[in-house]
Design a protein around this motif. Structure first.
Motif, mmCIF file in Angstrom:
data_model
loop_
_atom_site.group_PDB
_atom_site.id
_atom_site.type_symbol
_atom_site.label_atom_id
_atom_site.label_comp_id
_atom_site.label_asym_id
_atom_site.label_seq_id
_atom_site.Cartn_x
_atom_site.Cartn_y
_atom_site.Cartn_z
ATOM 1 N N SER A 193 17.827 -12.151 -18.340
ATOM 2 C CA SER A 193 18.451 -13.656 -18.234
ATOM 3 C C SER A 193 17.938 -14.408 -16.869
ATOM 4 C CB SER A 193 19.995 -13.445 -18.537
ATOM 5 O OG SER A 193 20.414 -12.811 -17.344
ATOM 6 N N ASP A 194 17.834 -15.661 -17.039
ATOM 7 C CA ASP A 194 17.578 -16.576 -15.844
ATOM 8 C C ASP A 194 18.525 -16.470 -14.682
ATOM 9 O OD1 ASP A 194 16.771 -18.337 -14.303
ATOM 10 O OD2 ASP A 194 16.767 -19.981 -15.770
ATOM 11 N N GLN A 195 17.783 -15.539 -13.699
ATOM 12 C CA GLN A 195 18.732 -15.666 -12.522
ATOM 13 C C GLN A 195 19.289 -16.933 -11.844
ATOM 14 O OE1 GLN A 195 19.441 -12.271 -10.806
ATOM 15 N NE2 GLN A 195 18.906 -11.834 -12.915
ATOM 16 N N SER A 196 18.550 -17.964 -12.175
ATOM 17 C CA SER A 196 19.032 -19.295 -11.674
ATOM 18 C C SER A 196 20.326 -19.710 -12.140
ATOM 19 C CB SER A 196 18.005 -20.200 -11.486
ATOM 20 O OG SER A 196 17.597 -20.699 -12.781
ATOM 21 N N THR A 197 20.829 -19.320 -13.374
ATOM 22 C CA THR A 197 21.935 -19.581 -13.983
ATOM 23 C C THR A 197 23.127 -18.664 -13.536
ATOM 24 O OG1 THR A 197 21.910 -18.260 -15.735
ATOM 25 C CG2 THR A 197 20.715 -20.218 -15.822
ATOM 26 N N PRO A 198 24.387 -19.237 -13.350
ATOM 27 C CA PRO A 198 25.459 -18.385 -13.005
ATOM 28 C C PRO A 198 25.492 -17.198 -13.806
ATOM 29 C CG PRO A 198 26.137 -20.834 -13.101
ATOM 30 C CD PRO A 198 24.823 -20.669 -13.667
ATOM 31 N N LEU A 199 25.352 -17.318 -15.163
ATOM 32 C CA LEU A 199 25.567 -16.219 -15.995
ATOM 33 C C LEU A 199 24.582 -15.067 -15.882
ATOM 34 C CD1 LEU A 199 26.770 -14.644 -18.453
ATOM 35 C CD2 LEU A 199 25.363 -16.070 -19.992
ATOM 36 N N GLY A 200 23.206 -15.542 -15.496
ATOM 37 C CA GLY A 200 21.910 -14.609 -15.255
ATOM 38 C C GLY A 200 22.313 -13.803 -14.234
ATOM 39 N N ALA A 201 22.644 -14.541 -13.063
ATOM 40 C CA ALA A 201 22.838 -13.805 -11.679
ATOM 41 C C ALA A 201 24.067 -12.988 -11.922
ATOM 42 C CB ALA A 201 23.358 -15.029 -10.699
ATOM 43 N N TYR A 202 25.285 -13.276 -12.472
ATOM 44 C CA TYR A 202 26.116 -12.396 -12.657
ATOM 45 C C TYR A 202 26.049 -11.336 -13.510
ATOM 46 C CZ TYR A 202 31.416 -11.467 -13.225
ATOM 47 O OH TYR A 202 32.588 -10.681 -13.267
ATOM 48 N N LEU A 203 25.273 -11.357 -14.654
ATOM 49 C CA LEU A 203 24.742 -10.048 -15.308
ATOM 50 C C LEU A 203 24.186 -9.333 -14.582
ATOM 51 C CD1 LEU A 203 24.114 -11.670 -18.737
ATOM 52 C CD2 LEU A 203 26.395 -10.343 -18.195
ATOM 53 N N SER A 204 23.183 -9.793 -13.777
ATOM 54 C CA SER A 204 22.238 -8.975 -13.008
ATOM 55 C C SER A 204 22.914 -8.122 -11.948
ATOM 56 C CB SER A 204 21.227 -9.904 -12.461
ATOM 57 O OG SER A 204 20.463 -9.110 -11.465
ATOM 58 N N ARG A 205 23.991 -9.021 -11.398
ATOM 59 C CA ARG A 205 24.831 -8.500 -10.310
ATOM 60 C C ARG A 205 25.572 -7.160 -10.567
ATOM 61 N NH1 ARG A 205 29.339 -11.538 -6.399
ATOM 62 N NH2 ARG A 205 30.047 -9.774 -5.357
ATOM 63 N N HIS A 206 26.425 -7.464 -11.831
ATOM 64 C CA HIS A 206 27.579 -6.688 -12.330
ATOM 65 C C HIS A 206 27.043 -5.567 -13.176
ATOM 66 C CE1 HIS A 206 30.558 -8.458 -9.809
ATOM 67 N NE2 HIS A 206 30.294 -9.651 -10.307
ATOM 68 N N PHE A 207 25.804 -5.902 -13.995
ATOM 69 C CA PHE A 207 25.532 -4.713 -14.922
ATOM 70 C C PHE A 207 24.008 -4.264 -14.625
ATOM 71 C CE2 PHE A 207 28.964 -7.409 -16.769
ATOM 72 C CZ PHE A 207 29.601 -6.588 -17.342
ATOM 73 N N GLY A 208 23.347 -4.782 -13.663
ATOM 74 C CA GLY A 208 21.952 -4.382 -13.549
ATOM 75 C C GLY A 208 21.850 -3.042 -12.978
ATOM 76 N N ALA A 209 22.693 -2.183 -12.700
ATOM 77 C CA ALA A 209 22.701 -0.952 -12.282
ATOM 78 C C ALA A 209 22.326 -0.046 -13.843
ATOM 79 C CB ALA A 209 23.519 -0.597 -11.320
ATOM 80 N N PHE A 210 22.853 -0.398 -14.884
ATOM 81 C CA PHE A 210 22.719 0.313 -15.802
ATOM 82 C C PHE A 210 21.575 0.258 -16.636
ATOM 83 C CE2 PHE A 210 27.398 -0.994 -15.218
ATOM 84 C CZ PHE A 210 27.837 0.094 -14.970
ATOM 85 N N ASP A 211 21.155 1.160 -17.610
ATOM 86 C CA ASP A 211 19.975 1.187 -18.188
ATOM 87 C C ASP A 211 20.140 1.566 -19.556
ATOM 88 O OD1 ASP A 211 17.521 1.462 -19.292
ATOM 89 O OD2 ASP A 211 16.444 2.630 -17.535
ATOM 90 N N TRP A 212 20.176 0.620 -20.706
ATOM 91 C CA TRP A 212 20.424 0.900 -21.988
ATOM 92 C C TRP A 212 18.884 0.572 -22.737
ATOM 93 C CZ3 TRP A 212 23.547 -2.752 -19.446
ATOM 94 C CH2 TRP A 212 24.852 -2.281 -19.244
ATOM 95 N N SER A 213 17.821 0.277 -21.904
ATOM 96 C CA SER A 213 16.600 0.200 -22.730
ATOM 97 C C SER A 213 16.242 1.189 -23.811
ATOM 98 C CB SER A 213 15.157 0.313 -21.611
ATOM 99 O OG SER A 213 15.322 1.343 -21.059
ATOM 100 N N ALA A 214 16.910 2.458 -23.783
ATOM 101 C CA ALA A 214 16.331 3.519 -24.811
ATOM 102 C C ALA A 214 17.848 3.788 -25.562
ATOM 103 C CB ALA A 214 15.464 4.624 -24.313
ATOM 104 N N THR A 215 18.862 3.081 -25.453
ATOM 105 C CA THR A 215 20.239 3.380 -25.976
ATOM 106 C C THR A 215 20.355 3.121 -27.474
ATOM 107 O OG1 THR A 215 20.962 3.538 -23.695
ATOM 108 C CG2 THR A 215 22.554 3.396 -25.544
ATOM 109 N N ASP A 216 20.542 3.898 -28.371
ATOM 110 C CA ASP A 216 20.593 3.308 -29.699
ATOM 111 C C ASP A 216 22.179 2.978 -29.811
ATOM 112 O OD1 ASP A 216 17.923 3.696 -30.641
ATOM 113 O OD2 ASP A 216 18.217 5.927 -31.005
ATOM 114 N N VAL A 217 22.180 2.318 -30.957
ATOM 115 C CA VAL A 217 23.698 2.129 -31.567
ATOM 116 C C VAL A 217 24.443 3.306 -31.720
ATOM 117 C CG1 VAL A 217 25.126 0.941 -33.241
ATOM 118 C CG2 VAL A 217 22.988 -0.172 -32.647
#
Ligand SMILES: [Zn+2]
Length: 330
Positions: free
Chosen positions: A118-142
């Protein structure tokens, strides 16, 4: 940056609580119950790395030959069950109503793409990155639950009773609590977000409500007679701590109803309650946008917004000066 660590607390008679290393979005408490032949989890950490760490800690406490056969999921937010992939053969138990919330939230891989793309220049992008960026679900299945129930579910693990009760809509639609009578303990999931002077927590975020149902759920926890209450987030409580949390919920409910009656729109009502700063030690005050929005929906009969729309409002309020001044972020 990833998150590592966490404490395992021995609650006696084969019961343990795994408490993550800090507060913040997505860092939920989990339970382990061990008998001579098998074990179960109550909730899982958010991503495979944290879940793997909880698994290692769990295995240290298992008798030879015992495995973790079951996971009871207190509700269908990813921070309580997306780690289940580390136990591919386990039975995964949820309420029938939780199924709907699984479809409301993004899938793990959708969420990973949102957080990392997500675009870091938007409030949502910056917020998601700050609060969820330490997690990694790149290979997590449903995660696909294997057992759905309604009402009450009585399980046993070795000599121990495990009493699982579904709740009316509160934190989400499809919450449950787990009562362990022999251990005099309850795992409440996110109907309780705890805080103590020694270990300040965060403001709760309630997606369903109404708050009267969340308060009733706390009463139900107390009615079990349990002495040890493990909330979804924050430190382990005694019954007095649960009562104190009910005071918080009653305060937010009262303010939401008064502001609604005065014609104040929901997000503005959240801003005003944040500005009152009644609980200055709690982090993430912007989550009042969701909780008060949920309460307003019950007063107005309006529809649940999409999760991204809700999070965009949270992110916008979070960056307003009045919100940043308030609360802490560990
Ligand atoms: Zn949670």
């Amino acid at each position: 940056m990833s998150i590592t660590g966490g404490d395992v607390v021995d609650l006696g008679r084969g019961l343990y609580a795994w408490l993550p290393p800090k507060r913040g979005w997505g860092l939920a408490n989990c339970g382990l119950l061990v008998s001579p032949r098998s074990a179960l989890w109550i909730d899982t950490p958010y991503d495979p790395l944290l879940a793997g760490q909880f698994l290692v800690e769990s295995q240290k406490r298992l008798p030879d030959g015992a495995g973790i056969d079951r996971v009871i999921v207190t509700h269908a937010n990813g921070d309580h069950f997306w780690g289940a992939g580390v136990l591919p053969d386990a039975e995964i138990i949820v309420t029938r109503e939780a199924r709907e919330h699984i479809h409301y939230d993004p899938t793990p891989q959708q969420q990973h793409a949102l957080v990392t793309g997500s675009d870091q220049s938007t409030p949502l992008g910056a917020y998601l990155s700050r609060h969820f960026g330490a997690f990694d679900w790149s290979a997590t299945d449903v995660v696909r639950p294997t057992t759905y129930f309604t009402g009450e579910l009585e399980l046993t693990l070795g000599e121990y009773a495990v009493q699982v009760s579904s709740l009316p809509p509160a934190h989400t639609g499809g919450d449950l609590i787990v009562h362990l009578p022999a251990q005099r303990a309850v795992f409440s999931g996110d109907v309780i977000f705890s805080s103590t002077p020694q270990q300040p927590g965060d403001h709760p975020v309630h997606w369903a409500g109404p708050l009267s149902n969340v308060i009733d759920a706390c009463e139900r926890v107390l009615a079990t007679g349990a002495e040890v209450i493990v909330p979804g987030h924050g430190p382990v409580l005694d019954p007095a701590g649960v009562r104190e949390h009910m005071g918080y919920l009653a305060y937010v409910r009262e303010r939401a109803h008064a502001l609604h009656a005065a014609g104040v729109p929901a997000t503005e009502a959240a801003r005003r309650v944040i500005a009152e700063d009644r609980y200055p030690s709690l982090g993430l005050p912007e989550r009042l946008v969701v909780t008060i929005g949920s309460e307003y929906r019950h007063l107005d009969g309006s529809e649940l917004p999409g999760v991204l729309q809700a999070m965009a409002e949270v992110a916008a309020v979070a960056q307003e000066p009045g919100t940043e001044r308030t609360g802490g972020q560990a």
